[in-house]
Scaffold this motif. Sequence first.
Motif, short mmCIF file in Angstrom:
data_model
loop_
_atom_site.label_atom_id
_atom_site.label_comp_id
_atom_site.label_asym_id
_atom_site.label_seq_id
_atom_site.Cartn_x
_atom_site.Cartn_y
_atom_site.Cartn_z
N THR A 137 0.85 -1.18 0.00
CA THR A 137 0.00 0.00 0.00
C THR A 137 0.89 1.23 0.00
N GLN A 138 0.68 2.12 -0.96
CA GLN A 138 1.47 3.34 -1.05
C GLN A 138 0.54 4.53 -1.26
N ARG A 139 1.02 5.74 -0.87
CA ARG A 139 0.17 6.92 -0.91
C ARG A 139 0.58 7.94 -1.98
N SER A 140 1.75 7.77 -2.58
CA SER A 140 2.23 8.76 -3.55
C SER A 140 1.51 8.62 -4.88
N LEU A 141 1.14 9.75 -5.45
CA LEU A 141 0.56 9.76 -6.80
C LEU A 141 1.59 10.24 -7.84
N ARG A 142 2.83 10.32 -7.44
CA ARG A 142 3.87 10.74 -8.39
C ARG A 142 4.73 9.56 -8.86
N ARG A 143 4.94 8.60 -8.01
CA ARG A 143 5.78 7.46 -8.37
C ARG A 143 5.41 6.26 -7.51
N VAL A 144 5.79 5.09 -8.06
CA VAL A 144 5.61 3.85 -7.32
C VAL A 144 7.00 3.35 -6.94
N ARG A 145 7.20 3.01 -5.69
CA ARG A 145 8.53 2.63 -5.22
C ARG A 145 8.64 1.12 -5.08
N VAL A 152 -7.46 2.46 -7.14
CA VAL A 152 -6.28 2.71 -7.97
C VAL A 152 -5.24 1.62 -7.65
N ARG A 153 -4.83 0.91 -8.67
CA ARG A 153 -3.85 -0.18 -8.50
C ARG A 153 -2.68 0.04 -9.49
N ALA A 154 -1.46 -0.21 -9.00
CA ALA A 154 -0.28 -0.20 -9.88
C ALA A 154 0.21 -1.64 -10.04
N LYS A 155 0.24 -2.10 -11.29
CA LYS A 155 0.74 -3.44 -11.58
C LYS A 155 2.17 -3.31 -12.13
N LEU A 156 3.13 -3.81 -11.36
CA LEU A 156 4.55 -3.60 -11.68
C LEU A 156 5.19 -4.87 -12.22
N ARG A 157 6.16 -4.64 -13.10
CA ARG A 157 7.05 -5.70 -13.55
C ARG A 157 8.49 -5.24 -13.30
N VAL A 158 9.29 -6.12 -12.74
CA VAL A 158 10.70 -5.83 -12.50
C VAL A 158 11.51 -6.92 -13.20
N ARG A 159 12.41 -6.50 -14.10
CA ARG A 159 13.21 -7.45 -14.85
C ARG A 159 14.70 -7.18 -14.62
N ALA A 160 15.44 -8.25 -14.32
CA ALA A 160 16.90 -8.16 -14.16
C ALA A 160 17.55 -8.93 -15.31
N MET A 187 6.67 -9.89 -10.66
CA MET A 187 5.50 -9.01 -10.80
C MET A 187 4.92 -8.73 -9.42
N ARG A 188 4.51 -7.50 -9.22
CA ARG A 188 3.92 -7.09 -7.96
C ARG A 188 2.74 -6.14 -8.23
N VAL A 189 1.79 -6.13 -7.27
CA VAL A 189 0.65 -5.22 -7.36
C VAL A 189 0.65 -4.32 -6.13
N VAL A 190 0.51 -3.00 -6.36
CA VAL A 190 0.52 -2.01 -5.28
C VAL A 190 -0.82 -1.28 -5.28
N ARG A 191 -1.39 -1.14 -4.08
CA ARG A 191 -2.64 -0.39 -3.95
C ARG A 191 -2.32 1.04 -3.57
N ILE A 192 -2.86 1.99 -4.33
CA ILE A 192 -2.65 3.42 -4.07
C ILE A 192 -3.86 3.92 -3.29
N VAL A 193 -3.60 4.59 -2.12
CA VAL A 193 -4.69 5.08 -1.26
C VAL A 193 -4.52 6.57 -1.04
N ARG A 194 -5.54 7.20 -0.51
CA ARG A 194 -5.51 8.65 -0.23
C ARG A 194 -4.59 8.92 0.94
N ARG A 195 -3.98 10.10 0.88
CA ARG A 195 -3.10 10.51 1.98
C ARG A 195 -3.94 10.77 3.23
#
Length: 561
Positions: free
Chosen positions: A457-465, A534-542, A553-561
Amino acid sequence: MKLFSGVIAVAAAVACSIAWLGLASQAEAHTVYVPTWPASPDTHGSLVPIEDGEAQDPVEGPWTNVEAAAITPDGEKLYVVDRDSGTIYAVATRSHEILAQIPGPAGAYDIAISPRGDLAYVTSMIEGVRAIDTSEDKPLGPVEAGYQPLGVAFAPDGERAYVTNYQDISVIDAETHEEVERITDDGMSDLLGMAITPDGKTLYVANADKDNVLAIDTDTGDVIATIAVGPSPRSIAITPDGKRAYVANWLSDMVSVIDTKTNAVEATITAGTYPSGISTTPDGKRVYVTNWKRGTVTVIDTTTNAVEKTISLGTDVLEVSVWAVAAVPNQPPTAELRAGALEVFAGTPVTFDASGSSDDEGIASYTFDFGDGARATTAQPTRKHVYTEPGTYSATVTVDDGVGCEPIPDFFELGLASPFTGHTAHCNGPSRATSEPVEIQVIEASALRLRVGVKRTQRSLRRVRVAATCEGADCRVRAWGALHVKRPGRKAQRFALAPDARELKAGAKSRLEPRIPAQARRAARKALKEGGKVRAKLRVRATGPTGQERVRMRVVRIVRR
């Protein structure tokens, strides 16, 4: 000092383009030099460089009658012999500057430079033979010879020289300058020019009064063949491979071609009026013949034994005479090899770079030997190679200038220019050179593992960490994905995240932050305000050094501050 500074009046009147010494272009490896002198009295000569069969602007010179010229094995100095004054002019081939004026014998006729390049002999039927120290450009004194010496040639081993006297040949010790033997034969009369095969075994001598060429075994001094040619043979040139001898016949306007294996004339070629001097190019593909009376040079293609072209060195109002001709010896290339990495994983491409190699005329080909049994020949100086097995490999590059110079090992190992046929060396070393080896250490690649950490769960609307760690090997890691926005009662929207990438060392942890674009931020704010998702679906490749890939692959939920 510079070459004679006065302008040839007649040449200036007809606007003949004379290049001032010191401003002339650098001599090329395939340059032939022809000294000329005007037919009119009280005028001076010039030096004409011929590059790839094309006459360049003449360079003014102080001589008045030149019958001989020779060039040092390193190609740096041209020696021009003035018959009238006996002066020997040492001329820099790069700048065309006169480096020295060496007193020589009056009536000087011929010159030869030893394969070591530090000694020259100059002949004169009036004053005999003189030795010249070409390292310091100073006279060394007289050389023993016979009656009316004219032609001269050094042996390829540099230990002996041969001088044609009127009716015999003197064999000279090149260290003591003393005659050690006299070669005689009843058929010898008015001996002139000579040339010797690159192996030093056979001497070919122009026997002018008899209209033939004598082939002489240098071990025994015996005449092993008498070869009929045209009237009054004057000078001889032997090709660098030693297979043919070209003879300029003074009174027939012809050039005879002798097969040195059979000692028979295999072709007769029409040249110009009074062919006199003769020289071959270092690659053996061309023969240049100077035609005294008309001031022209005949170029012969040795593949076909046909005249390729005739070069005129005079003008309609300025008639010149030409006699001597000398070709600049080919210089060997240098080879240098570098590698983009000296330690790599198996399966990783290595870039090899040979652009540090050099040659006076350019390199024709690069042959890369990668040390694992693989080779590649290319016209380009760089090449990539992949080692598939771990180990230590020695890589080299062999560069070739394309001229085809192949020195005789027995002479080359002594530091002598080879092939050498008597007067001016054809080559100062081999056309191929191999670099010092570059050692490549190839190690087995470890299995690549990728660990990914992310707050669900993350709160930023500028980037996903997201945090990433590569284990087992260095890697390049990249994070990207999409932002999914669902407002109540509306169709879901999808926005691409701006990817982020890093280079990571094995075991190092790094944070990647794929950015949320402005349009996606606005849509996400509205959705969250209205109670949407609001959901961010991430892929990380090495990606590892050998091309190994790992993806998480990871899924992040974006919530209000």
